[in-house]
Structure formats: structure tokens, C-alpha cells
Motif scaffolding. Structure first.
Motif, mmCIF file in Angstrom:
data_model
loop_
_atom_site.group_PDB
_atom_site.id
_atom_site.type_symbol
_atom_site.label_atom_id
_atom_site.label_comp_id
_atom_site.label_asym_id
_atom_site.label_seq_id
_atom_site.Cartn_x
_atom_site.Cartn_y
_atom_site.Cartn_z
ATOM 1 N N LEU A 228 5.896 -6.051 -1.838
ATOM 2 C CA LEU A 228 4.453 -5.766 -1.878
ATOM 3 C C LEU A 228 3.702 -6.648 -0.889
ATOM 4 O O LEU A 228 2.828 -6.183 -0.160
ATOM 5 C CB LEU A 228 3.921 -5.971 -3.310
ATOM 6 C CG LEU A 228 4.387 -4.930 -4.330
ATOM 7 C CD1 LEU A 228 3.931 -5.299 -5.739
ATOM 8 C CD2 LEU A 228 3.853 -3.537 -3.949
ATOM 9 N N GLU A 229 4.053 -7.929 -0.844
ATOM 10 C CA GLU A 229 3.401 -8.865 0.092
ATOM 11 C C GLU A 229 3.590 -8.425 1.542
ATOM 12 O O GLU A 229 2.684 -8.521 2.358
ATOM 13 C CB GLU A 229 4.060 -10.251 -0.020
ATOM 14 C CG GLU A 229 3.520 -11.162 -1.115
ATOM 15 C CD GLU A 229 4.531 -12.283 -1.384
ATOM 16 O OE1 GLU A 229 4.607 -12.702 -2.538
ATOM 17 O OE2 GLU A 229 5.238 -12.711 -0.432
ATOM 18 N N LEU A 230 4.805 -7.990 1.822
ATOM 19 C CA LEU A 230 5.146 -7.654 3.209
ATOM 20 C C LEU A 230 4.509 -6.346 3.662
ATOM 21 O O LEU A 230 4.342 -6.114 4.852
ATOM 22 C CB LEU A 230 6.672 -7.566 3.373
ATOM 23 C CG LEU A 230 7.418 -8.901 3.308
ATOM 24 C CD1 LEU A 230 8.887 -8.680 2.995
ATOM 25 C CD2 LEU A 230 7.268 -9.651 4.629
ATOM 26 N N GLY A 231 4.156 -5.499 2.700
ATOM 27 C CA GLY A 231 3.535 -4.215 3.039
ATOM 28 C C GLY A 231 4.423 -3.380 3.929
ATOM 29 O O GLY A 231 5.616 -3.228 3.651
ATOM 30 N N ARG A 232 3.829 -2.863 5.032
ATOM 31 C CA ARG A 232 4.608 -1.949 5.892
ATOM 32 C C ARG A 232 5.794 -2.625 6.552
ATOM 33 O O ARG A 232 6.789 -1.985 6.840
ATOM 34 C CB ARG A 232 3.697 -1.325 6.944
ATOM 35 C CG ARG A 232 2.837 -0.327 6.207
ATOM 36 C CD ARG A 232 1.985 0.607 6.951
ATOM 37 N NE ARG A 232 2.234 0.914 8.326
ATOM 38 C CZ ARG A 232 1.218 1.223 9.147
ATOM 39 N NH1 ARG A 232 -0.016 1.169 8.719
ATOM 40 N NH2 ARG A 232 1.468 1.574 10.380
ATOM 41 N N GLU A 233 5.676 -3.922 6.735
ATOM 42 C CA GLU A 233 6.775 -4.663 7.373
ATOM 43 C C GLU A 233 8.071 -4.559 6.558
ATOM 44 O O GLU A 233 9.178 -4.661 7.104
ATOM 45 C CB GLU A 233 6.369 -6.136 7.529
ATOM 46 C CG GLU A 233 7.232 -6.893 8.518
ATOM 47 C CD GLU A 233 7.220 -8.395 8.268
ATOM 48 O OE1 GLU A 233 6.153 -8.942 7.900
ATOM 49 O OE2 GLU A 233 8.291 -9.017 8.406
#
Ligand code: KG4
Ligand code: ZN
Length: 360
Positions: A228-233
Motif C-alpha cells: 500500500l505504501e509503495l502504491g504503483r511502484e
């Protein structure tokens, strides 16, 4: 009169998503073996669907038994018994295997040996390596994560178990979160090989804590938060590889830490040569195998790892468990009264592990 070494047993395994049959002789000769993995049937759903599994066992089992009997070049009358997984596992699949074994035992007047699936994993090292009792066992699969002392056939002392998820389940869930498909273990392992385990470090639940229990749900949640923190990454191949490597490193560290504690307890309690056996589907993981090799060398334990094809579910181990019972002079079951046991702990005396979803 057939000796235990000459005895021939048909083994049947249907407790989860593998349909398997095998014929073994007491002198360790594997006369025939077959496994049908239902992976493709369940992949669409991201996990094993019990009804689909049971139906697939029904479709496959009879023909598979006929095939292994033909390959072993035996008639049913020439067998000395039938061994069948009676638990623990999924009820539908267990019923298919047991009903088939019961019917064959009645028709051909053969002794029936109901086998505990965990015991079959536990005794495999005696077939492959002639392991002597007692030995320490690390059982790591999709449904279990336990440390046990195998004292004899039917005699187990549990030192530790998971207080939440099994380790294979954690691999499968992490794979699902990262969109790597089912089953997760092999996919996570493949991606981990390309990754950096230190870029996105993850917690190591219960590391250094007293006792030999395991916990994996916090680790799984930590992976979810990271994603979730990284998102699209998080969808980038390098990040997927680093997350897999970080997860695998955390699992290796925890398994080694808990097993080290069990090794020390084993040494204190038993005068026997120190031997560690690893069994279950997760034992196929190379990073875990390497971590345990390093640990065994450091602690002065011999390490016995079954060949990869006998790590996952199979019927060779079930037939072998039946032969062990026969050789130990344990009586077969009264055929009509055998029932499946979806839960069947190896050590019923073990104290319940603390935690919410306690698994036996
Ligand atoms: O013993 P098993 O075939 O079935 C059970 O009795 O549970 O174990 C299946 C589990 C699955 O969770 C699968 O993802 C895991 O073993 N597994 C692995 C690997 N191969 C299978 N986990 C990590 N690395 C692997 N290479
Ligand atoms: Zn298994």
C-alpha cells in the motif's frame, strides 16, 4: 508367510489438491507411483476449492490405482494391505480416498491402514534415508508449520507450532497480493532470486522469543502495508522481486531461529545422535534449504532433506507409513468403522499454542 520386507502395500492420498497412488514393498522398493496435481483447476480461484478438489479426486482416482497396480505388475490379491490418508485435510477429498480404500479392502479382503497425512510426511526420511528414531522434524507445508520429535511410529512430541498461519499459506497469500498466481511458493521463490532482501526489510515475528512456536500473519500484514505504501511502484518487477526476497529472508530467519531452539531442546532431552529432518511442500524452497543447511552445520546436526518430488503431497509416503505400521506389528483397522478425521494432531497431549487461530 510374507515378511515385513516382502510386504506390498497400495497407498492412496487425496487429502488436499493432489490425487496420488503408489505401490511400495517393505524393502523400500517403489514399485509404482503417480501424482495428479490439480493446480490448473484451482489457479483461477487463487486457492484450493474443496468441492472442485473432491470431484477431481473422484474422476482420477480409480484409473490411477489401476495404472499403478498395472505398473507394479500386481493383482489386488497379491497385496498385503492398503494404506489411505484418513486425515487431516479437506473432508470431501478424504472421503473419496477412504471410501475407495474401504471398498477395495472389503472386496479383496485386505488389511486397511488409515494413515495420518502428517505422519506420512514425518516418516518419509525413514524411506529415503533410513533415519533412526528419534529425530527432530520441521514440518513446513501449506496447512502446517510444526517442530516435532519423532520418537517412533505413532509417537510424536510437539515442540512448536504456528499460532496463526502456516508458512506455505503465507507464501501463497503474499503471492496473491503481488499478483503472482497460485500456488505462491514456487513463484515467490523465483522472483526472490532476482531481488535484494535488504531494500524493503520486513519484520521477523517471534524471532529470539522463548519457546519454539511460529507466527506468520504479522509478516503477511507487513507485506500488505508495504504494498500500500509503495502504491504503483509495488507492481514494478524490481520491487516485486525485492519484496519477495525480503519476505523469503524473513521466513528463513524465523524458521532458523525457532528450529535452533528446538535443536537445543532435542539435545537436552535425548541422548540420540542429533538429526534434523525437513518435510512438507515448503521444504522444496532452495533459500530455506540453504538456511537450514547452515543452521545444521553450526549446531552439529545432520540434515536430511527428502528429494523434491517427495516433499509435496504424494502416495509413496502414505504407502510407506502403512508399511511402517505393518512392520511395527500395529494392527490394521476394522474396515467398516474407519472414519475421516479433518483434524488429527500428531501429538494430542501437546499444550495448546497461545494465539487466536490455533492449529493442531
Ligand atoms: O505439503 P504440500 O504439498 O501440501 C500440504 O500438505 O499443504 O505443501 C504445499 C505448500 C503450498 O503452500 C506451496 O506454496 C508451498 O508448499 N511451496 C513452496 C514451494 N513449493 C511449494 N513454498 C515456498 N517455496 C517453494 N519452492
Ligand atoms: Zn502435505
Amino acid at each position: 508367510m510374507t515378511t515385513a520386507a516382502q510386504a506390498r502395500i497400495l497407498g492412496i492420498e487425496t487429502s488436499c489438491d493432489e490425487t496420488a497412488a503408489a505401490v511400495l514393498r517393505g524393502d523400500r522398493a517403489i514399485l509404482a507411483e503417480a501424482v495428479f496435481s490439480q493446480l490448473d483447476l484451482h489457479a483461477l480461484y487463487g486457492g484450493v476449492v474443496p468441492e472442485i478438489a473432491a470431484r477431481a479426486h473422484v474422476r482420477k482416482l480409480d484409473r490411477m490405482i489401476a495404472a499403478v497396480m498395472a505398473e507394479a505388475d500386481l493383482t489386488f490379491a497379491e497385496l498385503d494391505g492398503i494404506a489411505v490418508t484418513a486425515g487431516p485435510g479437506l473432508a470431501g477429498g478424504l472421503l473419496v480416498g477412504l471410501a475407495t480404500a474401504q471398498a477395495l479392502a472389503v472386496v479383496h479382503r485386505l488389511p486397511l491402514y488409515p494413515v495420518n497425512h502428517l505422519e506420512a510426511h514425518a516418516l518419509t526420511a525413514r524411506l529415503t534415508h533410513d533415519a533412526a528414531f528419534p529425530y527432530l522434524l520441521l514440518l513446513i507445508s501449506g496447512g502446517h508449520c510444526q517442530l516435532l520429535v519423532v520418537e517412533g511410529v505413532g509417537r510424536y512430541r510437539r515442540l512448536g507450532t504456528t499460532i496463526d498461519d502456516a508458512v506455505g499459506e503465507a507464501f501463497d497469500k503474499v503471492a496473491k497480493m503481488l499478483g503472482l498466481g497460485y500456488p505462491g511458493g514456487p513463484a515467490v521463490e523465483r522472483h526472490a532470486r532476482e531481488g535484494d532482501p535488504d531494500r524493503l526489510p520486513l519484520p521477523r515475528p517471534l524471532l529470539g522469543q522463548p519457546g519454539c512456536h511460529f507466527s506468520f500473519s504479522g509478516l503477511k500484514t507487513a507485506v500488505r502495508h508495504r504494498i500500500l505504501e509503495l502504491g504503483r511502484e509495488a507492481a514494478e518487477p524490481r520491487t516485486v522481486a525485492d519484496l519477495c526476497a525480503g519476505f523469503e529472508a524473513a521466513v528463513c530467519a524465523v524458521l532458523a531461529d525457532r528450529t535452533r531452539r528446538a535443536m537445543r531442546r532435542f539435545r537436552e532431552a535425548y541422548a540420540a545422535p542429533p538429526v534434523l529432518v525437513v518435510a512438507g511442500g515448503v521444504a522444496a524452497n532452495r533459500a530455506i534449504r540453504a538456511a537450514l543447511e547452515e543452521l545444521a552445520a553450526a549446531e552439529g546436526f545432520s540434515l536430511l532433506l527428502p528429494p523434491l518430488r517427495l516433499c509435496g503431497d504424494n502416495a509413496v509416503m502414505v504407502a510407506w507409513a502403512g508399511l511402517e505400521r505393518l512392520a511395527a506389528g500395529l494392527p490394521p483397522a476394522a474396515v467398516e468403522t474407519v472414519r475421516i478425521r479433518t483434524r488429527w494432531p500428531l501429538d494430542p497431549e501437546a499444550e495448546p499454542a497461545p494465539g487466536a487461530g490455533v492449529k493442531a
